[in-house]
Write a protein that holds these residues in place. Sequence first.
Motif, PDB file in Angstrom:
ATOM      1  N   TYR A   1       0.853  -1.180   0.000  1.00 34.56           N
ATOM      2  CA  TYR A   1       0.000   0.000   0.000  1.00 34.56           C
ATOM      3  C   TYR A   1       0.893   1.235   0.000  1.00 34.56           C
ATOM      4  O   TYR A   1       1.232   1.780   1.035  1.00 34.56           O
TER       5      TYR A   1
ATOM      6  N   ILE B   1      -2.589   6.105  -2.676  1.00 36.83           N
ATOM      7  CA  ILE B   1      -4.039   6.055  -2.466  1.00 36.83           C
ATOM      8  C   ILE B   1      -4.694   5.046  -3.412  1.00 36.83           C
ATOM      9  O   ILE B   1      -5.668   4.386  -3.044  1.00 36.83           O
ATOM     10  N   LYS B   2      -4.167   4.884  -4.622  1.00 37.90           N
ATOM     11  CA  LYS B   2      -4.738   3.936  -5.570  1.00 37.90           C
ATOM     12  C   LYS B   2      -4.627   2.497  -5.047  1.00 37.90           C
ATOM     13  O   LYS B   2      -5.580   1.715  -5.147  1.00 37.90           O
ATOM     14  N   SER B   3      -3.479   2.155  -4.485  1.00 40.88           N
ATOM     15  CA  SER B   3      -3.314   0.789  -3.963  1.00 40.88           C
ATOM     16  C   SER B   3      -4.219   0.551  -2.753  1.00 40.88           C
ATOM     17  O   SER B   3      -4.736  -0.552  -2.574  1.00 40.88           O
ATOM     18  N   ILE B   4      -4.432   1.581  -1.962  1.00 39.54           N
ATOM     19  CA  ILE B   4      -5.345   1.460  -0.815  1.00 39.54           C
ATOM     20  C   ILE B   4      -6.775   1.263  -1.309  1.00 39.54           C
ATOM     21  O   ILE B   4      -7.510   0.420  -0.779  1.00 39.54           O
ATOM     22  N   ILE B   5      -7.163   2.004  -2.335  1.00 36.54           N
ATOM     23  CA  ILE B   5      -8.521   1.859  -2.907  1.00 36.54           C
ATOM     24  C   ILE B   5      -8.713   0.447  -3.438  1.00 36.54           C
ATOM     25  O   ILE B   5      -9.752  -0.178  -3.199  1.00 36.54           O
ATOM     26  N   ILE B   6      -7.726  -0.079  -4.169  1.00 41.35           N
ATOM     27  CA  ILE B   6      -7.823  -1.449  -4.681  1.00 41.35           C
ATOM     28  C   ILE B   6      -7.985  -2.433  -3.527  1.00 41.35           C
ATOM     29  O   ILE B   6      -8.852  -3.311  -3.555  1.00 41.35           O
TER      30      ILE B   6
ATOM     31  N   VAL C   1      -9.167  -1.912  -0.474  1.00 39.44           N
ATOM     32  CA  VAL C   1     -10.477  -1.748   0.169  1.00 39.44           C
ATOM     33  C   VAL C   1     -11.587  -2.335  -0.708  1.00 39.44           C
ATOM     34  O   VAL C   1     -12.483  -3.026  -0.202  1.00 39.44           O
ATOM     35  N   LEU C   2     -11.526  -2.079  -2.019  1.00 42.39           N
ATOM     36  CA  LEU C   2     -12.533  -2.633  -2.928  1.00 42.39           C
ATOM     37  C   LEU C   2     -12.522  -4.168  -2.899  1.00 42.39           C
ATOM     38  O   LEU C   2     -13.580  -4.804  -2.818  1.00 42.39           O
TER      39      LEU C   2
ATOM     40  N   SER D   1      -8.339  -7.458  -9.444  1.00 46.93           N
ATOM     41  CA  SER D   1      -7.239  -6.616  -8.967  1.00 46.93           C
ATOM     42  C   SER D   1      -6.321  -6.236 -10.114  1.00 46.93           C
ATOM     43  O   SER D   1      -5.847  -5.096 -10.184  1.00 46.93           O
TER      44      SER D   1
ATOM     45  N   PHE E   1      -8.169  -3.587 -12.011  1.00 50.19           N
ATOM     46  CA  PHE E   1      -8.067  -2.320 -11.269  1.00 50.19           C
ATOM     47  C   PHE E   1      -6.677  -1.712 -11.449  1.00 50.19           C
ATOM     48  O   PHE E   1      -6.536  -0.501 -11.624  1.00 50.19           O
TER      49      PHE E   1
ATOM     50  N   PHE F   1      -6.156   1.886 -12.947  1.00 41.58           N
ATOM     51  CA  PHE F   1      -5.644   2.932 -12.071  1.00 41.58           C
ATOM     52  C   PHE F   1      -4.241   3.395 -12.449  1.00 41.58           C
ATOM     53  O   PHE F   1      -3.901   4.558 -12.276  1.00 41.58           O
TER      54      PHE F   1
END
Length: 174
Positions: free
Chosen positions: A135, A138-143, A145-146, A165, A168, A172
Amino acid sequence: MHTIFQLFLSFLKIGAFSFGGGYAMLPLIEREIVTTHKWIHYKDFIDIIGISQMTPGPIAINSATFVGFKTYGILGSLFATLGVISFSFLLVSLANHYMKKFKESKVLEFALKGMRPALIGLIISAFISLAKQSYFDIKSIIIGVLVMALLLSKKIHPILVILLSAVFGILFYG
């Protein structure tokens, strides 16, 4: 200078002192392979874990095979894999022989109950270690969480999660 025999011994140690499956082994694999012997870099370790999860078979055996290949080619794969499975093979063979005798043992029952929380701790430790490197924005965190939301709410298959993933990641980062 490391040798193929040291590779075997390292994975023998990992196999001998890891209980609870491949995820519980990850902190030991990381310490032994990345930190102690520096056979591979941490980024390569994370990639190996990802590949090990996507390929059929137990993650510990797949990890040993990939690390062995990265360090000594096909012969390294063989030695690392034999190292990680040897202790378990011997233990299961002995356990099978003596299990009937100790099946009702309270000491064995209590020991197993005591090991369960430790196994969860090892898995959480592996998660935290991998999360620190995975992580990174922010993009890796969003992936993450999704994917977690999909897993918890929809109970979708892990292979589909890996494919999603990847999609994504392409969307992303591409």
